[in-house]
Design a protein around this motif. Structure first.
Motif, PDB file in Angstrom:
ATOM      1  N   GLU A 195       0.826  -1.204   0.000  1.00 11.06           N
ATOM      2  CA  GLU A 195       0.000   0.000   0.000  1.00 11.06           C
ATOM      3  C   GLU A 195       0.863   1.258   0.000  1.00 11.06           C
ATOM      4  O   GLU A 195       0.608   2.205  -0.721  1.00 11.06           O
ATOM      5  CB  GLU A 195      -0.945   0.013   1.213  1.00 11.06           C
ATOM      6  N   TYR A 196       1.907   1.256   0.835  1.00 12.17           N
ATOM      7  CA  TYR A 196       2.814   2.399   0.895  1.00 12.17           C
ATOM      8  C   TYR A 196       3.544   2.563  -0.436  1.00 12.17           C
ATOM      9  O   TYR A 196       3.657   3.665  -0.961  1.00 12.17           O
ATOM     10  CB  TYR A 196       3.825   2.241   2.038  1.00 12.17           C
ATOM     11  N   GLN A 197       4.049   1.450  -0.991  1.00 16.27           N
ATOM     12  CA  GLN A 197       4.781   1.514  -2.253  1.00 16.27           C
ATOM     13  C   GLN A 197       3.891   2.044  -3.372  1.00 16.27           C
ATOM     14  O   GLN A 197       4.323   2.851  -4.188  1.00 16.27           O
ATOM     15  CB  GLN A 197       5.336   0.141  -2.618  1.00 16.27           C
ATOM     16  N   PHE A 198       2.633   1.584  -3.408  1.00 13.51           N
ATOM     17  CA  PHE A 198       1.720   2.048  -4.441  1.00 13.51           C
ATOM     18  C   PHE A 198       1.488   3.551  -4.320  1.00 13.51           C
ATOM     19  O   PHE A 198       1.590   4.292  -5.296  1.00 13.51           O
ATOM     20  CB  PHE A 198       0.386   1.304  -4.383  1.00 13.51           C
ATOM     21  N   ALA A 199       1.163   4.011  -3.107  1.00 11.48           N
ATOM     22  CA  ALA A 199       0.884   5.433  -2.885  1.00 11.48           C
ATOM     23  C   ALA A 199       2.108   6.282  -3.225  1.00 11.48           C
ATOM     24  O   ALA A 199       1.988   7.330  -3.868  1.00 11.48           O
ATOM     25  CB  ALA A 199       0.454   5.664  -1.438  1.00 11.48           C
ATOM     26  N   LEU A 245       4.672   5.521  -5.268  1.00  8.11           N
ATOM     27  CA  LEU A 245       4.924   5.478  -6.711  1.00  8.11           C
ATOM     28  C   LEU A 245       3.916   6.344  -7.460  1.00  8.11           C
ATOM     29  O   LEU A 245       4.295   7.121  -8.347  1.00  8.11           O
ATOM     30  CB  LEU A 245       4.871   4.037  -7.213  1.00  8.11           C
ATOM     31  N   LYS A 246       2.650   6.243  -7.103  1.00  8.42           N
ATOM     32  CA  LYS A 246       1.611   7.042  -7.756  1.00  8.42           C
ATOM     33  C   LYS A 246       1.903   8.533  -7.582  1.00  8.42           C
ATOM     34  O   LYS A 246       1.821   9.310  -8.532  1.00  8.42           O
ATOM     35  CB  LYS A 246       0.240   6.696  -7.186  1.00  8.42           C
ATOM     36  N   GLU A 247       2.289   8.932  -6.393  1.00 12.11           N
ATOM     37  CA  GLU A 247       2.605  10.336  -6.118  1.00 12.11           C
ATOM     38  C   GLU A 247       3.789  10.805  -6.957  1.00 12.11           C
ATOM     39  O   GLU A 247       3.766  11.886  -7.549  1.00 12.11           O
ATOM     40  CB  GLU A 247       2.918  10.505  -4.631  1.00 12.11           C
ATOM     41  N   LYS A 248       4.833   9.993  -7.048  1.00 11.78           N
ATOM     42  CA  LYS A 248       6.018  10.372  -7.827  1.00 11.78           C
ATOM     43  C   LYS A 248       5.695  10.461  -9.316  1.00 11.78           C
ATOM     44  O   LYS A 248       6.140  11.378  -9.990  1.00 11.78           O
ATOM     45  CB  LYS A 248       7.148   9.388  -7.558  1.00 11.78           C
ATOM     46  N   VAL A 249       4.930   9.525  -9.827  1.00  8.41           N
ATOM     47  CA  VAL A 249       4.564   9.533 -11.247  1.00  8.41           C
ATOM     48  C   VAL A 249       3.738  10.771 -11.579  1.00  8.41           C
ATOM     49  O   VAL A 249       3.919  11.385 -12.631  1.00  8.41           O
ATOM     50  CB  VAL A 249       3.806   8.235 -11.616  1.00  8.41           C
ATOM     51  N   GLU A 250       2.859  11.155 -10.680  1.00  3.14           N
ATOM     52  CA  GLU A 250       1.991  12.308 -10.934  1.00  3.14           C
ATOM     53  C   GLU A 250       2.740  13.641 -10.899  1.00  3.14           C
ATOM     54  O   GLU A 250       2.219  14.645 -11.361  1.00  3.14           O
ATOM     55  CB  GLU A 250       0.823  12.308  -9.941  1.00  3.14           C
ATOM     56  N   GLU A 251       3.973  13.659 -10.372  1.00  2.00           N
ATOM     57  CA  GLU A 251       4.771  14.888 -10.361  1.00  2.00           C
ATOM     58  C   GLU A 251       5.191  15.303 -11.767  1.00  2.00           C
ATOM     59  O   GLU A 251       5.503  16.457 -12.012  1.00  2.00           O
ATOM     60  CB  GLU A 251       6.038  14.696  -9.513  1.00  2.00           C
ATOM     61  N   PHE A 252       5.225  14.354 -12.683  1.00  2.00           N
ATOM     62  CA  PHE A 252       5.684  14.614 -14.043  1.00  2.00           C
ATOM     63  C   PHE A 252       4.511  14.535 -15.003  1.00  2.00           C
ATOM     64  O   PHE A 252       3.514  13.858 -14.766  1.00  2.00           O
ATOM     65  CB  PHE A 252       6.764  13.604 -14.436  1.00  2.00           C
ATOM     66  N   ASN A 253       4.630  15.214 -16.105  1.00  2.00           N
ATOM     67  CA  ASN A 253       3.581  15.243 -17.107  1.00  2.00           C
ATOM     68  C   ASN A 253       3.802  14.087 -18.093  1.00  2.00           C
ATOM     69  O   ASN A 253       4.172  14.300 -19.243  1.00  2.00           O
ATOM     70  CB  ASN A 253       3.598  16.599 -17.826  1.00  2.00           C
ATOM     71  N   ASP A 263       2.988  -7.500 -11.301  1.00  2.04           N
ATOM     72  CA  ASP A 263       1.705  -7.552 -11.989  1.00  2.04           C
ATOM     73  C   ASP A 263       0.576  -6.851 -11.230  1.00  2.04           C
ATOM     74  O   ASP A 263      -0.130  -6.023 -11.802  1.00  2.04           O
ATOM     75  CB  ASP A 263       1.341  -9.001 -12.303  1.00  2.04           C
ATOM     76  N   PRO A 264       0.381  -7.109  -9.921  1.00  2.00           N
ATOM     77  CA  PRO A 264      -0.688  -6.408  -9.199  1.00  2.00           C
ATOM     78  C   PRO A 264      -0.457  -4.894  -9.124  1.00  2.00           C
ATOM     79  O   PRO A 264      -1.408  -4.111  -9.195  1.00  2.00           O
ATOM     80  CB  PRO A 264      -0.662  -7.018  -7.794  1.00  2.00           C
ATOM     81  N   LEU A 265       0.794  -4.470  -9.003  1.00  2.00           N
ATOM     82  CA  LEU A 265       1.102  -3.052  -8.961  1.00  2.00           C
ATOM     83  C   LEU A 265       0.759  -2.404 -10.301  1.00  2.00           C
ATOM     84  O   LEU A 265       0.190  -1.320 -10.349  1.00  2.00           O
ATOM     85  CB  LEU A 265       2.579  -2.825  -8.615  1.00  2.00           C
ATOM     86  N   PHE A 266       1.074  -3.095 -11.383  1.00  8.31           N
ATOM     87  CA  PHE A 266       0.718  -2.585 -12.712  1.00  8.31           C
ATOM     88  C   PHE A 266      -0.797  -2.413 -12.819  1.00  8.31           C
ATOM     89  O   PHE A 266      -1.283  -1.378 -13.287  1.00  8.31           O
ATOM     90  CB  PHE A 266       1.207  -3.514 -13.834  1.00  8.31           C
ATOM     91  N   ASP A 267      -1.563  -3.419 -12.396  1.00  3.20           N
ATOM     92  CA  ASP A 267      -3.029  -3.347 -12.484  1.00  3.20           C
ATOM     93  C   ASP A 267      -3.567  -2.127 -11.748  1.00  3.20           C
ATOM     94  O   ASP A 267      -4.428  -1.412 -12.263  1.00  3.20           O
ATOM     95  CB  ASP A 267      -3.673  -4.618 -11.905  1.00  3.20           C
TER      96      ASP A 267
END
Length: 148
Positions: A4-8, A10-18, A31-35
């Motif tokens: 859960e922490y890793q997902f949150a 990673l999502k936050e870091k990805v959203e920093e960039f366009n 695979d579950p993280l990708f989904d």
């Protein structure tokens, strides 16, 4: 690890960039993280990349081509050189061991407990995404900085 922490994180870091597109390791535990990323990042095309000897051969050959052509750049200012992440990035690339399994190029971390190759895989996936999906024309500025 704490998924859960890793997902949150990673999502936050990805959203920093366009980003327009994101290639992700979707092999085994990835695979579950990708989904989840594909479902939660609706503005980004998230592509699963299943690691296998042939698929990694394609990825490593493309990365090698980009390195030789000088198209893979990373921040290396005086500030960046002081960061542990920059030192780890360089160390992982320096330590990466290249060999061949038949016709396939294999690049992997050395067989020690401390060795990692996450930055190498990430850079290779980014280069592959650029090659396969095409780089859009971008506007550049001398004022841009990766570091705040």
């Amino acid at each position: 690890g704490n998924w859960e922490y890793q997902f949150a994180d990673l999502k936050e870091k990805v959203e920093e960039f366009n980003l327009m597109i994101l290639y992700m390791d979707a092999t085994g535990v990835g695979d579950p993280l990708f989904d989840r990323m594909a479902a939660k990042l609706s503005d980004i095309l998230v592509i699963p990349y299943k690691f296998s000897i042939p698929s990694k051969d394609k990825m490593w050959r493309n990365l090698s081509q980009e390195l030789v052509a000088g198209r893979l750049l990373f921040p290396y200012s005086s500030i960046a050189r002081k960061r542990k992440t920059t030192r780890r990035f360089i160390s992982q690339f320096v330590d990466l061991e290249k060999s061949y399994m038949g016709q396939y190029l294999v690049a992997q971390k050395p067989p020690t407990k401390q060795a990692r190759d996450d930055y190498c895989d990430s850079a290779a996936l980014a280069c592959l995404a650029a090659m396969e999906e095409g780089m859009p024309e971008i506007e550049t500025s001398d004022q841009f900085s990766f570091f705040k």
